[in-house]
Motif scaffolding. Sequence first.
Motif, mmCIF file in Angstrom:
data_model
loop_
_atom_site.group_PDB
_atom_site.id
_atom_site.type_symbol
_atom_site.label_atom_id
_atom_site.label_comp_id
_atom_site.label_asym_id
_atom_site.label_seq_id
_atom_site.Cartn_x
_atom_site.Cartn_y
_atom_site.Cartn_z
ATOM 1 N N VAL A 201 0.855 -1.188 0.000
ATOM 2 C CA VAL A 201 0.000 0.000 0.000
ATOM 3 C C VAL A 201 0.887 1.232 0.000
ATOM 4 N N ALA A 202 0.358 2.318 -0.573
ATOM 5 C CA ALA A 202 1.118 3.572 -0.634
ATOM 6 C C ALA A 202 0.337 4.673 0.071
ATOM 7 N N TYR A 203 1.003 5.382 0.964
ATOM 8 C CA TYR A 203 0.408 6.559 1.605
ATOM 9 C C TYR A 203 0.534 7.757 0.663
ATOM 10 N N PRO A 204 -0.281 8.782 0.882
ATOM 11 C CA PRO A 204 -0.095 10.004 0.083
ATOM 12 C C PRO A 204 1.324 10.536 0.269
ATOM 13 N N VAL A 205 1.891 11.113 -0.772
ATOM 14 C CA VAL A 205 3.239 11.693 -0.675
ATOM 15 C C VAL A 205 3.151 12.952 0.195
ATOM 16 N N VAL A 206 4.096 13.079 1.124
ATOM 17 C CA VAL A 206 4.051 14.203 2.070
ATOM 18 C C VAL A 206 5.229 15.139 1.854
ATOM 19 N N GLU A 207 5.078 16.367 2.321
ATOM 20 C CA GLU A 207 6.207 17.306 2.366
ATOM 21 C C GLU A 207 6.813 17.235 3.753
ATOM 22 N N SER A 208 8.148 17.159 3.802
ATOM 23 C CA SER A 208 8.770 17.152 5.117
ATOM 24 C C SER A 208 9.716 18.347 5.214
ATOM 25 N N VAL A 209 9.480 19.148 6.234
ATOM 26 C CA VAL A 209 10.259 20.377 6.416
ATOM 27 C C VAL A 209 11.324 20.086 7.463
ATOM 28 N N GLN A 210 12.597 20.239 7.074
ATOM 29 C CA GLN A 210 13.709 19.953 7.995
ATOM 30 C C GLN A 210 14.285 21.262 8.522
ATOM 31 N N ALA A 230 3.244 13.107 -7.938
ATOM 32 C CA ALA A 230 2.921 12.329 -6.736
ATOM 33 C C ALA A 230 2.799 10.850 -7.109
ATOM 34 N N GLY A 231 2.104 10.576 -8.229
ATOM 35 C CA GLY A 231 1.935 9.192 -8.683
ATOM 36 C C GLY A 231 3.284 8.569 -9.016
ATOM 37 N N GLN A 232 4.122 9.364 -9.673
ATOM 38 C CA GLN A 232 5.468 8.867 -10.025
ATOM 39 C C GLN A 232 6.259 8.490 -8.760
ATOM 40 N N ALA A 233 6.178 9.355 -7.749
ATOM 41 C CA ALA A 233 6.923 9.116 -6.501
ATOM 42 C C ALA A 233 6.385 7.860 -5.814
ATOM 43 N N GLN A 234 5.071 7.690 -5.809
ATOM 44 C CA GLN A 234 4.491 6.491 -5.177
ATOM 45 C C GLN A 234 4.900 5.231 -5.929
ATOM 46 N N ARG A 235 4.863 5.292 -7.244
ATOM 47 C CA ARG A 235 5.256 4.105 -8.034
ATOM 48 C C ARG A 235 6.738 3.778 -7.828
ATOM 49 N N LEU A 236 7.538 4.832 -7.728
ATOM 50 C CA LEU A 236 8.975 4.638 -7.481
ATOM 51 C C LEU A 236 9.190 3.923 -6.142
ATOM 52 N N ALA A 237 8.482 4.377 -5.093
ATOM 53 C CA ALA A 237 8.644 3.777 -3.760
ATOM 54 C C ALA A 237 8.167 2.321 -3.772
ATOM 55 N N LEU A 238 7.058 2.057 -4.453
ATOM 56 C CA LEU A 238 6.549 0.676 -4.531
ATOM 57 C C LEU A 238 7.547 -0.208 -5.273
#
Length: 381
Positions: A201-210, A230-238
Motif C-alpha cells: 500500500v502507498a500513503y499520500p506523498v508528504v512534504e517534510s520540512v527539515q 505524486a503518482g510517479q513518486a508512489q510508483r517509485l517507492a513501490l
Amino acid sequence: MTFPVVGMIGGGQLARMTHEAGIPLGIRFRVLSDTPQDAAARVARDVVVGDYRDLDTLRGFARGCDVVTFDHEHVPTEHLRALEAEGIAVRPGADALVHAQDKGVMRARLDALGVPCPRHRLVDDPADVARFAEEVGGFPVVLKTVRGGYDGKGVWVVRSAGAAEAAEPFRAGVPVLAEEAVDFARELAANVVRSPHGQAVAYPVVESVQVDGVCDTVIAPAPGLPGELAGQAQRLALRIAKELGVVGHLAVELFETRDGRVLVNELAMRPHNSGHWTQDGAVTSQFANHVRAVLDLPLGDPRPRAPWTVMTNVLGGDYPDMYPAFLHCMARDPGLKIHMYGKDVKPGRKVGHVTAYGEDLAEVRARARHAADYLRGAIDE
Ligand code: ADP
C-alpha cells in the motif's frame, strides 16, 4: 495462544508507538532496549535490556519472538544474517535492510535500478572531494559517512576545497560518499508498506520540512504537488520496496527539484517520522501497517481521513517539565492530538509530536506550530 509475539530491536519512540498500535490487534510485543528508561521500555511489559551489537543478546531476545523487526537500522548486518541462518524471521531481512544501513550500497543498487538520485561517488580523501566537486560543477558538495548517520549526524555540507581538507567524515574511518548538493525546492517522502506476500500500500506523498537536519513538520498531502509527480513518486517507492524485497514500512526520502523531478535522498525501513501523521490522519497508521506487514497479515487502508493533516515535532527546550504547557495546549485546542514519548527533556531532543487535521491547511498548520512551540517553551501565549 496463537496471537504472535513481535520483537522489536530498539526501545525508542518508534518502538513505543508500534507497541501502541499492536495492542488493539491483540499481538504480543517484546522489546530489546538499551536501557530501562527508553521510551518503549517504559511502557512495554516484556522488555529485554541489552546491547543490539551483541549476537548472543540478539539470539536470546529472538528466541521468544515469532518475528523480529526494528526501530533503528544499527544492528550489524552480519548479526542479522546469522539470525536468519538460524531460522529466525527477521523483517525486513538483511538483504533488504542493508540498503538502509549503508548509503554506499543503497546508491549502487538504486543506480542499477535506474532510480534517479543526486550525482554521487565514494571518495578517498579531501583531494578526491575536490576532484568530485569539479566533476559535478563545483562546490558545495555533501559528504556522508556511509553508515551510522541519523538526523543529519554524519552529513556535512562542504563549501570549498579548504573545508574538505578539514572535513570530519574522513576521521571516522568509514567510507565517505560525496553527493552533489541538490538545490531542491523542498523535501518529500513517499511511504509504502509491503508484506512478504507482496501486498503493498502507498500513503499520500508528504512534504517534510527539515530544520538543522532534523524533521520539524510534515504536511500530508504535500501541498501543490502535481498529481502526475505524486503518482510517479508512489510508483517509485513501490518499485524500490519490491526490488529490494522490503517487508514492513519503507520511507523513501526525496528531493523535489525546481524543474519538477524527484531524486531519492535516502531509505528507511521501519516506521518513520514522515509517517507519524498517519496515526491521526490516515485510516491505518504506519505503525499498525508495519505490524501487519511483518506478520504477513493483510494490510490496512492507507488513505487520509481529512483533506489536510500536519504533524510537528516537539523538541526539548529550556523547561524540563512540559506538563503545565501540555494542559494549556489541550485547553486551547481540543481537536489537537498530542503524542508524548515519556522521555526526559533535553534541548533539541525529540520528546513528542502534535498532529492537527482539517479542511484549511493554513489553519491546521498554525495549530500544530503553535502547540509545538508552546510545549517547547519558545512562546508563552
Ligand atoms: P540522515 O541519515 O541524517 O537522515 P540524510 O542523507 O537524510 O541524512 O541527510 C540529512 C539532510 O541533509 C537531508 O534531509 C537534506 O536536507 C540534506 N541533504 C542530504 N543530502 C543532500 C544533497 N545531496 N543535497 C542537498 N542536501 C542534502
